[in-house]
Enzyme design. Structure first.
Site, PDB file in Angstrom:
ATOM      1  N   LYS A  76      51.570  45.067  30.522  1.00  0.00           N
ATOM      2  CA  LYS A  76      50.254  44.599  31.578  1.00  0.00           C
ATOM      3  C   LYS A  76      50.303  43.251  31.430  1.00  0.00           C
ATOM      4  O   LYS A  76      50.389  42.577  30.066  1.00  0.00           O
ATOM      5  CB  LYS A  76      49.225  45.307  30.726  1.00  0.00           C
ATOM      6  CG  LYS A  76      47.916  45.152  31.465  1.00  0.00           C
ATOM      7  CD  LYS A  76      47.585  45.912  32.601  1.00  0.00           C
ATOM      8  CE  LYS A  76      46.312  45.734  33.339  1.00  0.00           C
ATOM      9  NZ  LYS A  76      46.571  44.919  34.351  1.00  0.00           N
ATOM     10  N   LYS A 100      47.170  40.744  22.598  1.00  0.00           N
ATOM     11  CA  LYS A 100      45.678  40.821  23.036  1.00  0.00           C
ATOM     12  C   LYS A 100      45.430  42.351  22.918  1.00  0.00           C
ATOM     13  O   LYS A 100      44.552  42.682  22.527  1.00  0.00           O
ATOM     14  CB  LYS A 100      45.823  40.202  24.331  1.00  0.00           C
ATOM     15  CG  LYS A 100      44.141  39.469  24.721  1.00  0.00           C
ATOM     16  CD  LYS A 100      44.420  38.861  26.107  1.00  0.00           C
ATOM     17  CE  LYS A 100      45.453  37.518  25.879  1.00  0.00           C
ATOM     18  NZ  LYS A 100      45.187  37.003  27.299  1.00  0.00           N
ATOM     19  N   LYS A 112      53.933  39.129  31.655  1.00  0.00           N
ATOM     20  CA  LYS A 112      53.427  38.015  32.650  1.00  0.00           C
ATOM     21  C   LYS A 112      54.265  38.003  33.680  1.00  0.00           C
ATOM     22  O   LYS A 112      55.682  38.119  33.327  1.00  0.00           O
ATOM     23  CB  LYS A 112      53.424  37.023  31.679  1.00  0.00           C
ATOM     24  CG  LYS A 112      52.492  35.834  32.490  1.00  0.00           C
ATOM     25  CD  LYS A 112      50.993  36.185  32.228  1.00  0.00           C
ATOM     26  CE  LYS A 112      49.961  35.137  32.827  1.00  0.00           C
ATOM     27  NZ  LYS A 112      48.751  35.304  32.170  1.00  0.00           N
ATOM     28  N   THR A 196      36.324  38.658  32.155  1.00  0.00           N
ATOM     29  CA  THR A 196      36.975  37.739  31.053  1.00  0.00           C
ATOM     30  C   THR A 196      35.901  36.701  30.634  1.00  0.00           C
ATOM     31  O   THR A 196      35.554  36.645  29.603  1.00  0.00           O
ATOM     32  CB  THR A 196      38.067  36.982  31.638  1.00  0.00           C
ATOM     33  OG1 THR A 196      38.788  37.660  32.283  1.00  0.00           O
ATOM     34  CG2 THR A 196      38.797  36.309  30.614  1.00  0.00           C
ATOM     35  N   ASN A 227      37.548  31.309  37.923  1.00  0.00           N
ATOM     36  CA  ASN A 227      37.072  32.863  37.739  1.00  0.00           C
ATOM     37  C   ASN A 227      36.265  32.666  36.149  1.00  0.00           C
ATOM     38  O   ASN A 227      35.161  33.238  36.221  1.00  0.00           O
ATOM     39  CB  ASN A 227      38.241  33.654  37.877  1.00  0.00           C
ATOM     40  CG  ASN A 227      38.024  34.983  37.501  1.00  0.00           C
ATOM     41  OD1 ASN A 227      37.354  35.204  36.444  1.00  0.00           O
ATOM     42  ND2 ASN A 227      38.350  36.081  38.344  1.00  0.00           N
ATOM     43  N   SER A 355      40.461  45.616  32.784  1.00  0.00           N
ATOM     44  CA  SER A 355      41.527  46.175  33.654  1.00  0.00           C
ATOM     45  C   SER A 355      42.063  47.526  33.190  1.00  0.00           C
ATOM     46  O   SER A 355      42.361  48.295  34.135  1.00  0.00           O
ATOM     47  CB  SER A 355      42.864  45.361  33.432  1.00  0.00           C
ATOM     48  OG  SER A 355      42.744  44.315  34.436  1.00  0.00           O
TER      49      SER A 355
HETATM   50  P1  NAD Z   1      41.210  29.772  38.018  1.00  0.00           P
HETATM   51  O1  NAD Z   1      42.336  29.177  39.054  1.00  0.00           O
HETATM   52  O2  NAD Z   1      40.037  30.670  39.011  1.00  0.00           O
HETATM   53  O3  NAD Z   1      40.489  28.636  37.283  1.00  0.00           O
HETATM   54  C1  NAD Z   1      41.114  27.320  36.677  1.00  0.00           C
HETATM   55  C2  NAD Z   1      40.159  26.356  36.636  1.00  0.00           C
HETATM   56  O4  NAD Z   1      40.613  25.334  35.705  1.00  0.00           O
HETATM   57  C3  NAD Z   1      39.876  25.836  38.079  1.00  0.00           C
HETATM   58  O5  NAD Z   1      38.270  25.486  38.020  1.00  0.00           O
HETATM   59  C4  NAD Z   1      40.587  24.625  37.945  1.00  0.00           C
HETATM   60  O6  NAD Z   1      40.074  23.351  38.759  1.00  0.00           O
HETATM   61  C5  NAD Z   1      40.350  23.813  36.431  1.00  0.00           C
HETATM   62  N1  NAD Z   1      41.624  23.068  35.942  1.00  0.00           N
HETATM   63  C6  NAD Z   1      42.883  23.456  36.166  1.00  0.00           C
HETATM   64  N2  NAD Z   1      43.486  22.169  35.521  1.00  0.00           N
HETATM   65  C7  NAD Z   1      42.532  21.556  34.893  1.00  0.00           C
HETATM   66  C8  NAD Z   1      42.574  20.526  34.165  1.00  0.00           C
HETATM   67  N3  NAD Z   1      43.733  19.709  33.681  1.00  0.00           N
HETATM   68  N4  NAD Z   1      41.360  19.964  33.602  1.00  0.00           N
HETATM   69  C9  NAD Z   1      40.356  20.695  33.789  1.00  0.00           C
HETATM   70  N5  NAD Z   1      40.008  21.595  34.625  1.00  0.00           N
HETATM   71  C10 NAD Z   1      41.360  22.143  35.068  1.00  0.00           C
HETATM   72  O7  NAD Z   1      41.809  30.664  36.903  1.00  0.00           O
HETATM   73  P2  NAD Z   1      40.989  31.651  35.710  1.00  0.00           P
HETATM   74  O8  NAD Z   1      41.550  32.878  36.371  1.00  0.00           O
HETATM   75  O9  NAD Z   1      39.522  31.241  35.771  1.00  0.00           O
HETATM   76  O10 NAD Z   1      42.020  31.331  34.623  1.00  0.00           O
HETATM   77  C11 NAD Z   1      41.618  30.164  33.379  1.00  0.00           C
HETATM   78  C12 NAD Z   1      42.421  30.466  32.178  1.00  0.00           C
HETATM   79  O11 NAD Z   1      41.937  31.812  31.842  1.00  0.00           O
HETATM   80  C13 NAD Z   1      43.767  30.571  32.334  1.00  0.00           C
HETATM   81  O12 NAD Z   1      44.284  29.830  31.240  1.00  0.00           O
HETATM   82  C14 NAD Z   1      44.226  32.121  32.287  1.00  0.00           C
HETATM   83  O13 NAD Z   1      45.610  32.214  31.937  1.00  0.00           O
HETATM   84  C15 NAD Z   1      43.083  32.662  31.408  1.00  0.00           C
HETATM   85  N6  NAD Z   1      42.767  33.897  31.675  1.00  0.00           N
HETATM   86  C16 NAD Z   1      42.501  34.280  32.914  1.00  0.00           C
HETATM   87  C17 NAD Z   1      41.863  35.669  33.081  1.00  0.00           C
HETATM   88  C18 NAD Z   1      41.372  36.274  34.156  1.00  0.00           C
HETATM   89  O14 NAD Z   1      41.000  37.416  34.275  1.00  0.00           O
HETATM   90  N7  NAD Z   1      41.462  35.442  35.228  1.00  0.00           N
HETATM   91  C19 NAD Z   1      42.149  36.605  31.875  1.00  0.00           C
HETATM   92  C20 NAD Z   1      42.724  36.019  30.599  1.00  0.00           C
HETATM   93  C21 NAD Z   1      42.911  34.656  30.424  1.00  0.00           C
END
Ligand code: NAD
Length: 430
Positions: A76, A100, A112, A196, A227, A355
């Site tokens: 997953k 996790k 991944k 999340t 997100n 999920s």
């Molecule tokens: P997303 O693409 O929706 O949002 C990412 C955000 O980070 C955006 O606002 C972007 O502008 C910002 N960003 C990117 N580079 C940056 C920088 N250098 N400085 C400041 N801001 C920056 O992605 P997401 O789904 O919110 O994921 C964010 C993190 O959470 C990732 O590390 C992802 O692996 C982790 N994550 C996400 C989920 C999920 O359910 N979406 C689950 C577990 C972990």
């Protein structure tokens, strides 16, 4: 295939993750076979993904799927679209998924996927064709009982719906359980989108309680407003905690009295960025990370807190909503400064937890309501935090919470490996 590489720089998250695993296996006095299983993904696939672009040309993108470990159940893990994805980062992120799932006790393994691409430069149609091409290429190794992708950076419910549709076409039957994080209309789960960020808030709430930080007055700074970051911000604001600063890739905004998160979310929805939001003053990303606040939530990408900026962190608590936002050097500095870091494998596990709820509902053809999803998520996250925090306080004296979480997770994985007969010399180090 060995996943170790020769790279030694601070920002190689694979080396950092493997170093943590080795340390946790040693501290737990587990058989070295446990490390051998965890350092090597069960399968790593790199593929060429041809895509017809809107101008009629064909671009060939590089795609990956890493299936790290399935001792608990189907692989997953998220699918990321980003230009800076590397083989090492995909492998490291798949390992974090294994850890996790073990930590929050859900019957999945870790995986991944990624495509090296620059989504903001692509049209919707190009993104759809690329997603479908990814499924055509890798369809034989994913499936509801084998490997289940989910959204990550630059992939969302729409991308998941295309995957479900393409996979169902290949299988010649509706097979929507192949992905989670889908739109509700095609088997998604209520609350998955915010899960999340919501889970991260529950963990922050429990950590604040443990540190005796009153949450209602805790000043929160959040890096990343996608997100995860925007959902976490919403939860903190609903609790009454002043969210004094947030940022995205173009910079951030600060208001010492607390930002109006509802208005900021609306603003970002319209403009795409935080920049120019009238409810606060502009700050840089570095200023956000070193902000005078109580809780810092990195919710963007990996390697944001490093040896060069961790010394400036003023928060009392760091809650890692993003994967691997803290380098080992930064971890060391934060520990010296007595700042509690709630590690990613715990803090952002709310996404994979919901999920799992979605997958269960798909399997049973049954739908839960939002209150049920949110209360089960709250229960799971609260229980996971308290178990890991107690374990860390009792068994990891002088160490940090990341080490505690790794040890706790790996001990569970080792037990399952032992019962499945994967450890020839037993579970303990002789
Ligand atoms: P997303 O693409 O929706 O949002 C990412 C955000 O980070 C955006 O606002 C972007 O502008 C910002 N960003 C990117 N580079 C940056 C920088 N250098 N400085 C400041 N801001 C920056 O992605 P997401 O789904 O919110 O994921 C964010 C993190 O959470 C990732 O590390 C992802 O692996 C982790 N994550 C996400 C989920 C999920 O359910 N979406 C689950 C577990 C972990």
């Amino acid at each position: 295939m060995s996943i170790e590489t020769k790279k030694t720089n601070e920002d190689n998250i694979l080396l950092a993750t493997l170093g943590m695993i080795k340390q946790a296996v040693d501290l737990s006095e587990l058989s070295t076979e446990v490390y051998d299983h965890l350092r090597t993904p069960m399968r790593f696939v790199e593929v060429a993904i041809p895509v017809e672009m809107d101008d009629g040309s064909v671009s060939v993108f590089t795609g990956y799927r890493c299936q790290h470990n399935n001792v608990f159940g189907p692989f997953k893990g998220g699918l990321r679209y980003h230009p800076n994805v590397t083989t090492d980062s995909v492998k490291a992120l798949s390992i974090l998924m294994t850890l996790k799932c073990s930590l929050v006790n859900i019957p999945f393994g870790g995986a991944k996927g990624a495509v090296v691409c620059d989504v903001p430069r692509m049209s919707m149609k190009e993104k759809e064709r690329m997603t479908r091409s990814y499924v055509k290429t890798l369809g034989s190794i994913i499936g509801p009982e084998t490997d289940i992708p989910a959204p990550d950076v630059f992939t969302d419910a729409q991308v998941m719906a295309w995957i479900a549709d393409e996979y169902s076409t290949i299988m010649r039957e509706p097979s929507f359980g192949v992905v989670t994080g889908k739109p509700l209309a095609v088997g998604g789960c209520v609350g998955r989108n915010e899960a999340t960020g919501r889970g991260c808030f529950f963990v922050a709430r429990e950590a604040a309680k443990s540190l005796k930080i009153p949450l209602r007055t805790a000043r929160v700074a959040i890096q990343g407003f996608g997100n995860v970051g925007s959902s976490a911000a919403k939860m903190f604001a609903e609790e009454g905690s002043p969210v004094i600063a947030v940022s995205d890739i173009n910079g951030g905004v600060y208001n010492e009295k607390g930002l109006n998160i509802k208005k900021l979310r609306e603003y970002v929805e319209q403009t795409g960025f935080i920049k120019g939001f009238p409810g606060g003053e502009a700050i840089t990303n570095n200023e956000l990370l070193s902000m005078d606040c109580d809780i810092l939530v990195p919710a963007a990408l990996e390697n944001q807190l490093t040896g060069s900026n961790a010394g400036d962190v003023k928060a009392k608590l760091v809650v890692e909503a993003a994967n691997s936002p803290t380098t080992p050097e930064a971890d060391h500095i934060l520990k010296e400064k007595n700042i509690l870091v709630v590690p990613d494998i715990l803090a952002n596990s709310g996404g994979v937890t919901v999920s799992y709820f979605e997958w269960v509902q798909n399997n049973y053809g049954f739908r839960w309501d939002l209150a049920t999803v949110n209360s089960r998520l709250e229960e799971k996250m609260t229980e996971a935090f308290n178990m890991v925090y107690s374990f860390y306080c009792e068994s990891c004296v002088g160490s940090d919470m990341r080490t505690g979480a790794y040890m706790y997770s790996i001990q569970r994985l080792a037990e399952a490996m032992m019962y499945r007969g994967w450890l020839r010399n037993g579970i303990s180090r002789k």
